[in-house]
Design an enzyme around this catalytic site. Structure first.
Site, PDB file in Angstrom:
ATOM      1  N   ARG A  43       0.428  -1.513   0.013  1.00  0.00           N
ATOM      2  CA  ARG A  43       0.237   0.252   0.759  1.00  0.00           C
ATOM      3  C   ARG A  43       1.085   1.432  -0.340  1.00  0.00           C
ATOM      4  O   ARG A  43       1.565   1.607   1.335  1.00  0.00           O
ATOM      5  CB  ARG A  43      -0.295   0.031   0.947  1.00  0.00           C
ATOM      6  CG  ARG A  43      -1.350   1.272   1.483  1.00  0.00           C
ATOM      7  CD  ARG A  43      -2.153   1.476   2.398  1.00  0.00           C
ATOM      8  NE  ARG A  43      -3.487   2.456   2.484  1.00  0.00           N
ATOM      9  CZ  ARG A  43      -3.183   3.846   3.561  1.00  0.00           C
ATOM     10  NH1 ARG A  43      -2.116   3.423   5.388  1.00  0.00           N
ATOM     11  NH2 ARG A  43      -4.225   5.170   3.336  1.00  0.00           N
ATOM     12  N   HIS A  92      -2.641  10.833   1.045  1.00  0.00           N
ATOM     13  CA  HIS A  92      -2.549  10.700   2.325  1.00  0.00           C
ATOM     14  C   HIS A  92      -1.577  11.865   2.516  1.00  0.00           C
ATOM     15  O   HIS A  92      -0.748  11.906   2.434  1.00  0.00           O
ATOM     16  CB  HIS A  92      -1.066   9.602   2.105  1.00  0.00           C
ATOM     17  CG  HIS A  92      -1.020   8.789   3.796  1.00  0.00           C
ATOM     18  ND1 HIS A  92      -1.495   7.428   3.377  1.00  0.00           N
ATOM     19  CD2 HIS A  92      -1.025   9.613   4.759  1.00  0.00           C
ATOM     20  CE1 HIS A  92      -1.095   7.144   5.245  1.00  0.00           C
ATOM     21  NE2 HIS A  92      -1.178   8.609   5.465  1.00  0.00           N
ATOM     22  N   GLU A 138      -7.309   8.274   5.792  1.00  0.00           N
ATOM     23  CA  GLU A 138      -7.666   8.769   6.995  1.00  0.00           C
ATOM     24  C   GLU A 138      -8.151  10.673   7.126  1.00  0.00           C
ATOM     25  O   GLU A 138      -7.284  11.187   7.514  1.00  0.00           O
ATOM     26  CB  GLU A 138      -6.357   9.337   8.391  1.00  0.00           C
ATOM     27  CG  GLU A 138      -6.392   7.361   9.149  1.00  0.00           C
ATOM     28  CD  GLU A 138      -4.911   7.770   9.639  1.00  0.00           C
ATOM     29  OE1 GLU A 138      -5.093   8.994  10.047  1.00  0.00           O
ATOM     30  OE2 GLU A 138      -4.493   7.166  10.332  1.00  0.00           O
ATOM     31  N   ASN A 165      -7.570   1.540   9.720  1.00  0.00           N
ATOM     32  CA  ASN A 165      -6.476   2.203  10.496  1.00  0.00           C
ATOM     33  C   ASN A 165      -6.519   1.606  11.199  1.00  0.00           C
ATOM     34  O   ASN A 165      -7.362   2.545  12.303  1.00  0.00           O
ATOM     35  CB  ASN A 165      -5.617   3.100  10.103  1.00  0.00           C
ATOM     36  CG  ASN A 165      -5.142   3.350   8.297  1.00  0.00           C
ATOM     37  OD1 ASN A 165      -5.255   2.152   8.045  1.00  0.00           O
ATOM     38  ND2 ASN A 165      -4.388   4.392   8.154  1.00  0.00           N
ATOM     39  N   TYR A 198      -4.791   1.932  15.539  1.00  0.00           N
ATOM     40  CA  TYR A 198      -3.570   1.773  16.518  1.00  0.00           C
ATOM     41  C   TYR A 198      -3.670   1.732  17.844  1.00  0.00           C
ATOM     42  O   TYR A 198      -2.986   1.206  18.512  1.00  0.00           O
ATOM     43  CB  TYR A 198      -2.729   3.362  16.186  1.00  0.00           C
ATOM     44  CG  TYR A 198      -2.203   3.454  15.024  1.00  0.00           C
ATOM     45  CD1 TYR A 198      -0.553   2.280  14.779  1.00  0.00           C
ATOM     46  CD2 TYR A 198      -2.860   3.812  13.780  1.00  0.00           C
ATOM     47  CE1 TYR A 198      -0.832   2.529  13.821  1.00  0.00           C
ATOM     48  CE2 TYR A 198      -2.199   3.904  12.914  1.00  0.00           C
ATOM     49  CZ  TYR A 198      -1.216   3.243  12.683  1.00  0.00           C
ATOM     50  OH  TYR A 198      -0.630   2.880  11.335  1.00  0.00           O
ATOM     51  N   GLU A 216      -3.830  -0.013   8.198  1.00  0.00           N
ATOM     52  CA  GLU A 216      -2.555   0.308   8.647  1.00  0.00           C
ATOM     53  C   GLU A 216      -2.626  -0.102  10.677  1.00  0.00           C
ATOM     54  O   GLU A 216      -3.065   0.042  10.749  1.00  0.00           O
ATOM     55  CB  GLU A 216      -2.279   1.675   8.739  1.00  0.00           C
ATOM     56  CG  GLU A 216      -1.601   2.503   8.077  1.00  0.00           C
ATOM     57  CD  GLU A 216      -1.787   3.997   7.657  1.00  0.00           C
ATOM     58  OE1 GLU A 216      -1.399   3.900   9.413  1.00  0.00           O
ATOM     59  OE2 GLU A 216      -1.572   4.781   6.973  1.00  0.00           O
TER      60      GLU A 216
HETATM   61  C1  FCB Z   1      -1.036   7.804  11.129  1.00  0.00           C
HETATM   62  C2  FCB Z   1      -0.935   7.868   9.388  1.00  0.00           C
HETATM   63  C3  FCB Z   1       0.391   7.068   8.501  1.00  0.00           C
HETATM   64  C4  FCB Z   1       0.978   6.673  10.597  1.00  0.00           C
HETATM   65  C5  FCB Z   1       0.908   6.465  11.343  1.00  0.00           C
HETATM   66  C6  FCB Z   1       1.380   6.389  12.492  1.00  0.00           C
HETATM   67  O1  FCB Z   1      -2.511   7.895  11.196  1.00  0.00           O
HETATM   68  O2  FCB Z   1      -1.842   7.343   7.948  1.00  0.00           O
HETATM   69  O3  FCB Z   1       0.779   8.211   8.205  1.00  0.00           O
HETATM   70  O4  FCB Z   1       1.373   8.770  10.647  1.00  0.00           O
HETATM   71  O5  FCB Z   1      -0.677   6.960  11.757  1.00  0.00           O
END
Ligand code: FCB
Length: 468
Positions: free
Chosen positions: A85, A129, A174, A302, A304, A374
């Protein structure tokens, strides 16, 4: 003897054809900002404004991927990954944000795609992006409607040139970050702090997405189109009405404000009620809801961390450091530290949250096929005297999230691929080069790449199509 093939499958095998890849973004890795006629982007301008980026780092050179893409594709090949990607830098294609595509810019992405295909790696393109041509920001940026039209034009133009070799198209990465970090908190380019403008930006980002999907689909109906959202489970700490309302508002801003218009064709009523007093609704035109809800073939997720929130307690209301300026209309909500281990970003590690997000999309939204586009972690890494980078924390983080994803699949989620963030250490936005997420280490002084332990471990997962 008949071999029962099921017995030879590891019980934790992912579905066949599962995509194992890494994700990157143009401004974070390419460098070459003045080459091939590339125009200025909002991130060039922002990074060159003193005080905006830690240590005043910039993406001028970044990981020099513009010159080293062959080496980077070879690394993916060495890791046995079957998908990649990456994003296309709009200002490389349209330096001023409109008009004919630059031959040099196009040439770079054509060479990259050819290299990937030659290595048996499926190109998974993201069209935006975050690197908006500065000229479009000067004209008003995402808070104005014309930017959505410009985006759809750019999408169609590049799609036309690459669609014979690329079949998977993501419009935006995002949009939450583009709108709220770019126009409300100002932590990202273009660094504006105008809450009302950030809400208009949400709408125009989504409109640009929907228009681009419809236009690309009419040219090539057989291809696959989608969007990538950063999603969070949002939980609170009590049944107190104020706490529940705090969670509702943050969930609305982080998740439902994007999911509902894209997948259900309308903004959530409670978000309209919360946000209209701040931003009005004049920017919403008849027919926009239908445009935004253009059918998609996949949703990129995505993930985290989780948001654990509560209503601000009276004694803390004056402590603005605890408040999140990106949470427009919910700046008073407190984000809690629950004491879980954190990555170097300060984000709490919570793999169960990935399971929760994937299940919610399936159960509540009847979502199209899902891809984790992500997920990954920053930790302090160094090349040790043995010439290697030992990053057990990153391996543990990704392993736990792979297992959560597998559990979701076992429980009925249609997840078809997983892109680890990220291939190579890079320019991590406002944190500059100080936060390393790569499964491959980059020495930014020499641009030397060293596969980390996590990279080798990822290769093993990809080869086995599953975690051991
Ligand atoms: C996301 C972004 C990516 C990177 C990660 C850690 O929010 O899409 O570019 O910065 O976080």
């Amino acid at each position: 003897m008949t071999i029962n093939s099921a017995e030879h499958l590891a019980t934790d095998a992912f579905p066949s054809g599962f995509l194992w890849g890494t994700a990157t973004a143009s401004y974070q890795i390419e460098g070459g900002v003045d080459e091939g006629g590339r125009g200025e982007s909002i991130w060039d301008r922002f990074a060159h404004t003193p005080g905006r980026i830690l240590n005043d780092d910039t993406g001028d050179v970044a990981a020099d991927h513009y010159h080293r893409y062959r080496e980077d594709v070879a690394l993916m090949g060495e890791l046995g990954l079957n998908a990649y990607r990456f994003s296309i830098a709009w200002p490389r294609l349209q330096p001023g944000g409109s008009g004919p595509l630059s031959g040099d810019g196009l040439g770079f992405y054509e060479r990259l795609v050819e290299e990937l295909l030659g290595a048996g790696i499926r190109p998974w393109v993201t069209l935006y992006h975050w690197d908006l041509p500065q000229a479009l920001e000067d004209a008003g940026g995402w808070p104005i409607r014309d930017t959505a039209l410009r985006f759809a034009d750019y999408a169609v133009a590049i799609h036309e040139r690459l669609a014979d070799r690329v079949a998977d198209w993501t419009t935006l990465n995002e949009p939450w970050c583009s709108a709220f970090l770019g126009y409300a908190s100002g932590h990202h380019a273009p660094g504006r702090t105008e809450p009302a403008a950030s809400i208009a930006a949400v709408h125009h980002l989504l409109l640009g997405h929907g228009m681009a999907v419809a236009a690309m689909r009419s040219a090539r109906p057989e291809q696959r189109y989608g969007i990538t959202l950063n999603l969070y489970p949002v939980t609170t700490v009590s049944d107190d009405a104020d706490d529940l309302d705090a969670a509702r508002r943050v969930d609305g801003l982080s998740n439902r404000l994007f999911l509902d218009p894209v997948l259900r064709g309308q903004y959530p009523d409670d978000m309209r009620d919360d946000l209209e007093p701040i931003a009005g609704s004049e920017f919403i035109a008849n027919g926009d809801a239908e445009s935004i809800a253009a059918p998609i073939d996949f949703l990129g997720v995505n993930y985290y961390s989780r948001h654990v929130v509560r209503a601000a307690r009276a004694d803390l209301r004056s402590d603005s450091a605890r408040h999140e300026p990106a949470w427009v209309g919910a700046n008073d909500v407190e984000k809690l530290d629950t004491g879980k281990p954190k990555t170097r970003m300060g984000w709490e590690i919570d793999a169960t949250g990935l399971y929760d997000v994937l299940r919610r999309l399936t159960d509540e939204y009847d979502a199209p096929p899902l891809y984790v586009t992500e997920n990954g972690a920053a930790f302090v890494d160094e090349v040790t005297s043995d010439g290697e980078v030992h990053d057990p924390d990153r391996v543990a983080y990704i392993d736990a999230h792979f297992r959560a994803a597998k559990q979701a699949i076992d429980d009925g989620v249609d997840l078809r691929g997983y892109f680890v963030w990220t291939l190579i250490d890079n320019f991590e936005w406002s944190w500059g080069f100080d936060r390393r997420f790569g499964v491959v280490h980059v020495d930014f002084a020499t641009q030397r790449r060293t596969i980390k332990d996590s990279g080798r471990w990822l290769a093993g997962v990809a080869a086995a199509n599953g975690v051991k």
